[in-house]
Design a protein around this motif. Structure first.
Motif, mmCIF file in Angstrom:
data_model
loop_
_atom_site.group_PDB
_atom_site.id
_atom_site.type_symbol
_atom_site.label_atom_id
_atom_site.label_comp_id
_atom_site.label_asym_id
_atom_site.label_seq_id
_atom_site.Cartn_x
_atom_site.Cartn_y
_atom_site.Cartn_z
ATOM 1 N N ARG A 8 0.744 -1.297 0.023
ATOM 2 C CA ARG A 8 0.089 -0.137 -0.004
ATOM 3 C C ARG A 8 0.970 1.234 0.003
ATOM 4 N NH1 ARG A 8 -4.677 3.138 -0.485
ATOM 5 N NH2 ARG A 8 -5.157 4.149 1.289
ATOM 6 N N ILE A 9 0.528 2.356 -0.960
ATOM 7 C CA ILE A 9 1.266 3.347 -1.098
ATOM 8 C C ILE A 9 0.365 4.553 -0.540
ATOM 9 C CG2 ILE A 9 2.609 5.162 -2.556
ATOM 10 C CD1 ILE A 9 3.442 2.901 -4.283
ATOM 11 N N ASN A 10 0.884 5.195 0.682
ATOM 12 C CA ASN A 10 -0.060 6.234 1.149
ATOM 13 C C ASN A 10 0.789 7.162 1.993
ATOM 14 O OD1 ASN A 10 -1.887 7.952 2.080
ATOM 15 N ND2 ASN A 10 -3.224 6.759 3.101
ATOM 16 N N LYS A 11 1.259 8.612 1.750
ATOM 17 C CA LYS A 11 1.892 9.281 2.242
ATOM 18 C C LYS A 11 1.445 9.593 3.701
ATOM 19 C CE LYS A 11 0.482 13.692 0.523
ATOM 20 N NZ LYS A 11 1.050 14.837 -0.473
ATOM 21 N N GLU A 12 0.121 9.549 4.035
ATOM 22 C CA GLU A 12 -0.399 9.949 5.126
ATOM 23 C C GLU A 12 -0.253 8.821 6.034
ATOM 24 O OE1 GLU A 12 -1.767 12.696 5.618
ATOM 25 O OE2 GLU A 12 -1.739 13.218 3.522
ATOM 26 N N ASN A 13 0.327 7.702 5.844
ATOM 27 C CA ASN A 13 0.600 6.666 6.714
ATOM 28 C C ASN A 13 1.807 6.942 7.672
ATOM 29 O OD1 ASN A 13 -1.768 5.022 6.167
ATOM 30 N ND2 ASN A 13 -0.513 3.904 4.585
ATOM 31 N N ARG A 14 2.629 7.912 7.053
ATOM 32 C CA ARG A 14 3.715 8.131 7.770
ATOM 33 C C ARG A 14 3.713 9.621 8.701
ATOM 34 N NH1 ARG A 14 9.630 10.321 5.212
ATOM 35 N NH2 ARG A 14 10.993 9.924 7.039
ATOM 36 N N ASN A 15 3.910 9.280 10.109
ATOM 37 C CA ASN A 15 3.941 10.481 10.918
ATOM 38 C C ASN A 15 5.335 10.790 11.311
ATOM 39 O OD1 ASN A 15 3.815 12.125 13.422
ATOM 40 N ND2 ASN A 15 1.930 10.819 13.940
ATOM 41 N N HIS A 16 5.655 11.961 10.665
ATOM 42 C CA HIS A 16 6.941 12.637 10.803
ATOM 43 C C HIS A 16 7.549 12.838 12.172
ATOM 44 C CE1 HIS A 16 8.063 13.120 6.379
ATOM 45 N NE2 HIS A 16 6.615 13.100 6.130
ATOM 46 N N SER A 17 6.492 13.488 13.126
ATOM 47 C CA SER A 17 6.888 14.072 14.212
ATOM 48 C C SER A 17 7.173 12.869 15.133
ATOM 49 C CB SER A 17 5.705 14.739 14.821
ATOM 50 O OG SER A 17 4.435 13.905 14.751
ATOM 51 N N LEU A 18 6.319 11.767 15.024
ATOM 52 C CA LEU A 18 6.632 10.555 15.768
ATOM 53 C C LEU A 18 7.770 9.518 15.184
ATOM 54 C CD1 LEU A 18 2.969 9.599 16.916
ATOM 55 C CD2 LEU A 18 4.772 10.877 18.259
ATOM 56 N N HIS A 19 8.297 9.772 13.910
ATOM 57 C CA HIS A 19 9.074 8.904 13.196
ATOM 58 C C HIS A 19 8.545 7.447 13.101
ATOM 59 C CE1 HIS A 19 12.126 12.026 13.108
ATOM 60 N NE2 HIS A 19 11.837 11.925 14.385
ATOM 61 N N TYR B 74 16.399 -6.009 -8.835
ATOM 62 C CA TYR B 74 17.516 -5.696 -9.486
ATOM 63 C C TYR B 74 18.437 -6.984 -9.585
ATOM 64 C CZ TYR B 74 22.273 -4.078 -10.646
ATOM 65 O OH TYR B 74 23.597 -4.155 -11.445
ATOM 66 N N VAL B 75 18.373 -7.755 -8.671
ATOM 67 C CA VAL B 75 19.206 -8.920 -8.709
ATOM 68 C C VAL B 75 18.706 -10.033 -9.441
ATOM 69 C CG1 VAL B 75 20.154 -11.157 -7.418
ATOM 70 C CG2 VAL B 75 20.233 -8.712 -6.437
ATOM 71 N N THR B 76 17.217 -9.896 -9.575
ATOM 72 C CA THR B 76 16.549 -11.001 -10.189
ATOM 73 C C THR B 76 16.264 -10.425 -11.920
ATOM 74 O OG1 THR B 76 14.286 -9.724 -9.726
ATOM 75 C CG2 THR B 76 14.920 -11.614 -8.341
ATOM 76 N N GLY B 77 16.894 -9.370 -12.131
ATOM 77 C CA GLY B 77 16.915 -8.935 -13.815
ATOM 78 C C GLY B 77 16.457 -7.539 -13.882
ATOM 79 N N ASN B 78 15.948 -6.943 -12.694
ATOM 80 C CA ASN B 78 15.438 -5.542 -13.456
ATOM 81 C C ASN B 78 16.385 -4.591 -12.959
ATOM 82 O OD1 ASN B 78 13.880 -3.247 -13.471
ATOM 83 N ND2 ASN B 78 12.235 -4.014 -12.059
ATOM 84 N N PRO B 79 17.064 -3.808 -14.256
ATOM 85 C CA PRO B 79 17.829 -2.972 -14.147
ATOM 86 C C PRO B 79 17.543 -1.684 -13.337
ATOM 87 C CG PRO B 79 16.908 -3.004 -16.479
ATOM 88 C CD PRO B 79 16.287 -4.051 -15.518
ATOM 89 N N LYS B 80 16.329 -1.310 -13.694
ATOM 90 C CA LYS B 80 15.887 0.187 -13.044
ATOM 91 C C LYS B 80 14.629 -0.022 -12.221
ATOM 92 C CE LYS B 80 17.992 2.956 -16.473
ATOM 93 N NZ LYS B 80 17.939 4.085 -17.610
ATOM 94 N N PRO B 81 14.796 -0.928 -11.061
ATOM 95 C CA PRO B 81 13.478 -1.048 -10.214
ATOM 96 C C PRO B 81 13.035 0.028 -9.642
ATOM 97 C CG PRO B 81 15.416 -2.062 -8.856
ATOM 98 C CD PRO B 81 15.994 -1.415 -10.297
ATOM 99 N N ARG B 82 11.610 0.229 -9.436
ATOM 100 C CA ARG B 82 11.002 1.368 -9.003
ATOM 101 C C ARG B 82 9.582 0.905 -8.412
ATOM 102 N NH1 ARG B 82 11.786 6.153 -12.284
ATOM 103 N NH2 ARG B 82 9.971 7.120 -10.750
ATOM 104 N N PHE B 83 9.058 2.001 -7.769
ATOM 105 C CA PHE B 83 7.708 1.714 -7.215
ATOM 106 C C PHE B 83 6.800 2.624 -8.012
ATOM 107 C CE2 PHE B 83 9.974 0.566 -3.141
ATOM 108 C CZ PHE B 83 9.635 -1.055 -2.969
ATOM 109 N N ILE B 84 5.686 2.146 -8.479
ATOM 110 C CA ILE B 84 4.700 3.074 -9.019
ATOM 111 C C ILE B 84 3.396 3.011 -8.357
ATOM 112 C CG2 ILE B 84 3.318 3.185 -11.348
ATOM 113 C CD1 ILE B 84 5.452 1.711 -12.655
ATOM 114 N N SER B 85 2.955 4.019 -8.084
ATOM 115 C CA SER B 85 1.621 4.434 -7.335
ATOM 116 C C SER B 85 0.423 4.184 -8.209
ATOM 117 C CB SER B 85 1.517 5.757 -6.845
ATOM 118 O OG SER B 85 0.331 6.028 -6.336
ATOM 119 N N LYS B 86 -0.514 3.080 -7.785
ATOM 120 C CA LYS B 86 -1.632 2.636 -8.681
ATOM 121 C C LYS B 86 -2.823 3.454 -8.221
ATOM 122 C CE LYS B 86 0.228 -2.132 -8.973
ATOM 123 N NZ LYS B 86 -0.134 -3.459 -8.834
#
Length: 234
Positions: A183-194, A222-234
Protein backbone atom coordinates in the motif's frame (compact mmCIF):
# COMPACT_ATOMS: atom_id res chain seq x y z
CA UNK A 1 51.73 7.33 -10.06
CA UNK A 2 53.26 10.53 -8.72
CA UNK A 3 54.31 10.64 -5.07
CA UNK A 4 53.58 13.71 -2.95
CA UNK A 5 55.41 14.76 0.20
CA UNK A 6 53.09 16.40 2.74
CA UNK A 7 53.83 18.12 6.05
CA UNK A 8 50.83 18.04 8.40
CA UNK A 9 50.68 18.71 12.16
CA UNK A 10 54.44 18.45 12.51
CA UNK A 11 54.69 15.13 10.69
CA UNK A 12 55.81 14.22 7.18
CA UNK A 13 53.76 11.89 4.98
CA UNK A 14 54.58 10.42 1.59
CA UNK A 15 51.37 9.94 -0.42
CA UNK A 16 51.75 7.38 -3.20
CA UNK A 17 48.73 6.70 -5.45
CA UNK A 18 48.34 3.07 -6.48
CA UNK A 19 46.07 1.59 -9.14
CA UNK A 20 45.13 -2.08 -9.34
CA UNK A 21 42.39 -4.18 -10.91
CA UNK A 22 39.59 -5.82 -8.92
CA UNK A 23 37.00 -8.33 -10.09
CA UNK A 24 33.51 -6.92 -10.59
CA UNK A 25 30.71 -8.59 -8.65
CA UNK A 26 28.31 -10.53 -10.85
CA UNK A 27 24.63 -10.73 -9.88
CA UNK A 28 24.87 -14.50 -9.61
CA UNK A 29 27.51 -14.11 -6.89
CA UNK A 30 25.45 -11.82 -4.65
CA UNK A 31 24.75 -13.41 -1.24
CA UNK A 32 23.51 -10.37 0.66
CA UNK A 33 21.22 -7.50 -0.34
CA UNK A 34 21.28 -4.53 2.03
CA UNK A 35 18.97 -1.52 1.73
CA UNK A 36 20.38 1.68 3.24
CA UNK A 37 18.31 4.74 4.07
CA UNK A 38 20.45 7.84 4.71
CA UNK A 39 19.37 10.63 7.04
CA UNK A 40 20.30 12.83 9.98
CA UNK A 41 18.53 11.27 12.97
CA UNK A 42 20.03 7.98 11.83
CA UNK A 43 22.96 8.50 9.47
CA UNK A 44 22.24 5.08 8.04
CA UNK A 45 19.39 2.62 8.59
CA UNK A 46 20.19 -0.75 7.05
CA UNK A 47 17.92 -3.71 6.35
CA UNK A 48 19.15 -7.04 4.92
CA UNK A 49 17.70 -10.16 3.36
CA UNK A 50 17.56 -11.90 6.76
CA UNK A 51 15.19 -9.25 8.13
CA UNK A 52 17.81 -7.71 10.39
CA UNK A 53 17.96 -3.94 10.90
CA UNK A 54 21.05 -1.89 11.74
CA UNK A 55 20.61 1.69 12.99
CA UNK A 56 23.57 4.09 12.96
CA UNK A 57 22.61 6.85 15.39
CA UNK A 58 23.30 10.39 14.21
CA UNK A 59 22.78 12.17 17.54
CA UNK A 60 26.46 12.89 18.21
CA UNK A 61 26.96 14.01 14.62
CA UNK A 62 24.05 16.45 14.89
CA UNK A 63 25.37 17.83 18.19
CA UNK A 64 28.80 18.42 16.68
CA UNK A 65 27.33 20.11 13.61
CA UNK A 66 25.18 22.36 15.79
CA UNK A 67 28.31 23.49 17.66
CA UNK A 68 30.04 24.32 14.38
CA UNK A 69 26.94 26.16 13.16
CA UNK A 70 26.71 28.24 16.35
CA UNK A 71 30.41 29.09 16.26
CA UNK A 72 30.20 30.16 12.61
CA UNK A 73 27.23 32.41 13.35
CA UNK A 74 29.14 34.11 16.17
CA UNK A 75 32.19 34.73 13.97
CA UNK A 76 30.08 35.99 11.07
CA UNK A 77 28.38 38.45 13.42
CA UNK A 78 31.78 39.88 14.41
CA UNK A 79 32.87 40.38 10.82
CA UNK A 80 36.47 41.22 11.76
CA UNK A 81 39.49 40.15 9.73
CA UNK A 82 40.62 37.71 12.41
CA UNK A 83 37.08 36.32 12.67
CA UNK A 84 36.97 35.69 8.91
CA UNK A 85 40.33 33.95 9.07
CA UNK A 86 39.17 31.72 11.87
CA UNK A 87 35.90 31.09 10.05
CA UNK A 88 37.83 29.64 7.12
CA UNK A 89 39.84 27.34 9.41
CA UNK A 90 36.67 26.13 11.13
CA UNK A 91 35.11 25.32 7.77
CA UNK A 92 38.14 23.26 6.78
CA UNK A 93 38.13 21.49 10.16
CA UNK A 94 34.44 20.60 9.83
CA UNK A 95 34.99 19.23 6.33
CA UNK A 96 37.82 17.01 7.57
CA UNK A 97 35.63 15.79 10.42
CA UNK A 98 32.72 15.01 8.06
CA UNK A 99 35.06 13.13 5.74
CA UNK A 100 36.39 11.09 8.65
CA UNK A 101 32.85 10.19 9.79
CA UNK A 102 31.93 8.99 6.30
CA UNK A 103 35.18 7.03 5.95
CA UNK A 104 34.65 5.22 9.24
CA UNK A 105 30.97 4.54 8.58
CA UNK A 106 31.53 3.16 5.07
CA UNK A 107 34.35 0.94 6.35
CA UNK A 108 32.16 -0.35 9.18
CA UNK A 109 29.31 -1.23 6.82
CA UNK A 110 31.54 -3.05 4.36
CA UNK A 111 33.24 -5.05 7.11
CA UNK A 112 29.93 -5.82 8.85
CA UNK A 113 28.21 -7.33 5.81
CA UNK A 114 31.28 -8.88 4.18
CA UNK A 115 31.98 -9.82 0.59
CA UNK A 116 29.45 -10.53 -2.18
CA UNK A 117 27.09 -7.89 -0.81
CA UNK A 118 24.86 -5.59 -2.85
CA UNK A 119 24.43 -2.24 -1.07
CA UNK A 120 21.33 -0.44 -2.30
CA UNK A 121 20.99 3.33 -1.90
CA UNK A 122 18.38 5.84 -3.00
CA UNK A 123 19.20 8.16 -5.87
CA UNK A 124 18.92 11.48 -4.02
CA UNK A 125 19.86 13.79 -6.89
CA UNK A 126 16.24 14.58 -7.78
CA UNK A 127 14.83 14.81 -4.27
CA UNK A 128 17.36 16.89 -2.32
CA UNK A 129 15.80 20.27 -3.12
CA UNK A 130 12.23 19.18 -2.47
CA UNK A 131 13.00 17.55 0.87
CA UNK A 132 15.13 20.49 1.99
CA UNK A 133 12.65 23.27 1.21
CA UNK A 134 9.94 21.45 3.21
CA UNK A 135 12.05 21.32 6.36
CA UNK A 136 12.05 23.79 9.22
CA UNK A 137 14.39 26.72 8.66
CA UNK A 138 16.39 25.96 11.83
CA UNK A 139 17.50 22.52 10.61
CA UNK A 140 17.52 23.14 6.85
CA UNK A 141 21.30 23.69 6.83
CA UNK A 142 22.07 20.43 8.64
CA UNK A 143 20.05 18.46 6.11
CA UNK A 144 21.25 20.13 2.93
CA UNK A 145 24.95 20.30 3.77
CA UNK A 146 25.62 16.80 5.08
CA UNK A 147 27.81 14.84 2.67
CA UNK A 148 25.39 12.08 1.65
CA UNK A 149 27.00 11.73 -1.77
CA UNK A 150 30.46 11.49 -0.24
CA UNK A 151 29.30 8.56 1.91
CA UNK A 152 28.05 6.83 -1.22
CA UNK A 153 31.40 7.37 -2.97
CA UNK A 154 33.38 6.00 -0.04
CA UNK A 155 31.06 3.01 0.31
CA UNK A 156 31.28 2.26 -3.42
CA UNK A 157 35.06 1.95 -3.64
CA UNK A 158 35.41 0.18 -0.28
CA UNK A 159 32.72 -2.29 -1.31
CA UNK A 160 34.47 -2.98 -4.60
CA UNK A 161 37.66 -3.87 -2.73
CA UNK A 162 35.61 -6.43 -0.76
CA UNK A 163 34.08 -7.94 -3.91
CA UNK A 164 30.78 -6.15 -3.29
CA UNK A 165 29.07 -3.24 -5.03
CA UNK A 166 26.73 -0.28 -4.63
CA UNK A 167 23.73 0.58 -6.81
CA UNK A 168 21.23 3.43 -6.80
CA UNK A 169 17.47 2.96 -7.07
CA UNK A 170 14.59 5.40 -7.40
CA UNK A 171 13.70 7.14 -4.14
CA UNK A 172 10.06 7.55 -5.18
CA UNK A 173 7.58 6.16 -2.62
CA UNK A 174 10.21 4.36 -0.52
CA UNK A 175 9.00 6.22 2.59
CA UNK A 176 5.31 5.96 1.67
CA UNK A 177 4.98 2.26 0.78
CA UNK A 178 4.06 -0.49 3.22
CA UNK A 179 6.71 -3.24 2.81
CA UNK A 180 4.19 -5.90 3.84
CA UNK A 181 1.13 -5.28 1.64
CA UNK A 182 2.47 -2.76 -0.89
CA UNK A 183 0.00 0.00 0.00
CA UNK A 184 1.31 3.48 -0.94
CA UNK A 185 -0.09 6.33 1.13
CA UNK A 186 1.99 9.28 2.33
CA UNK A 187 -0.50 9.87 5.16
CA UNK A 188 0.63 6.62 6.77
CA UNK A 189 3.90 8.25 7.80
CA UNK A 190 3.97 10.36 10.96
CA UNK A 191 7.05 12.57 10.71
CA UNK A 192 6.82 13.94 14.26
CA UNK A 193 6.71 10.45 15.81
CA UNK A 194 9.02 8.88 13.18
CA UNK A 195 6.42 6.17 12.77
CA UNK A 196 4.82 4.45 9.78
CA UNK A 197 1.46 2.70 10.22
CA UNK A 198 -0.30 1.12 7.26
CA UNK A 199 -3.99 1.99 7.01
CA UNK A 200 -4.68 -1.23 5.10
CA UNK A 201 -2.89 -4.08 6.89
CA UNK A 202 -1.98 -2.31 10.14
CA UNK A 203 1.76 -2.97 9.91
CA UNK A 204 3.78 -0.34 11.78
CA UNK A 205 7.45 0.38 12.35
CA UNK A 206 10.05 3.14 12.49
CA UNK A 207 9.75 5.26 9.34
CA UNK A 208 13.48 5.06 8.55
CA UNK A 209 13.31 1.27 8.85
CA UNK A 210 10.31 1.20 6.50
CA UNK A 211 12.34 3.11 3.89
CA UNK A 212 15.32 0.75 4.20
CA UNK A 213 13.01 -2.27 3.83
CA UNK A 214 11.58 -0.87 0.61
CA UNK A 215 15.05 0.02 -0.69
CA UNK A 216 16.19 -3.53 0.07
CA UNK A 217 13.20 -4.90 -1.85
CA UNK A 218 14.19 -2.87 -4.91
CA UNK A 219 17.66 -4.38 -4.56
CA UNK A 220 16.22 -7.90 -4.77
CA UNK A 221 14.34 -6.83 -7.91
CA UNK A 222 17.66 -5.68 -9.39
CA UNK A 223 19.29 -9.04 -8.62
CA UNK A 224 16.47 -10.91 -10.39
CA UNK A 225 17.07 -8.95 -13.58
CA UNK A 226 15.29 -5.60 -13.34
CA UNK A 227 17.98 -3.00 -14.18
CA UNK A 228 15.91 0.00 -12.97
CA UNK A 229 13.54 -1.14 -10.22
CA UNK A 230 11.08 1.43 -8.86
CA UNK A 231 7.70 1.66 -7.16
CA UNK A 232 4.67 2.91 -9.07
CA UNK A 233 1.58 4.32 -7.36
CA UNK A 234 -1.58 2.71 -8.68
Amino acid sequence: GTAKLVNACGHWFLHIPVTFDVDELDNSQINHVVGIDRGLRFIATCYDEKGKTLFVNGKKVLETRCRYKKLRAELQAKGTKSAKKRLKKIGQRENRWMTDVNHRLSKTLVNHYGKNTLFVLEDLTSVTFDTTKNRRKDNRYEHSSWAFYQLEQFLAYKAQLKHSKVIEVSAQYTSQRCPKCGRINKENRNHSLHLYRCDRCGYSSNDDRIASMNIQYLGTEYVTGNPKPRFISK
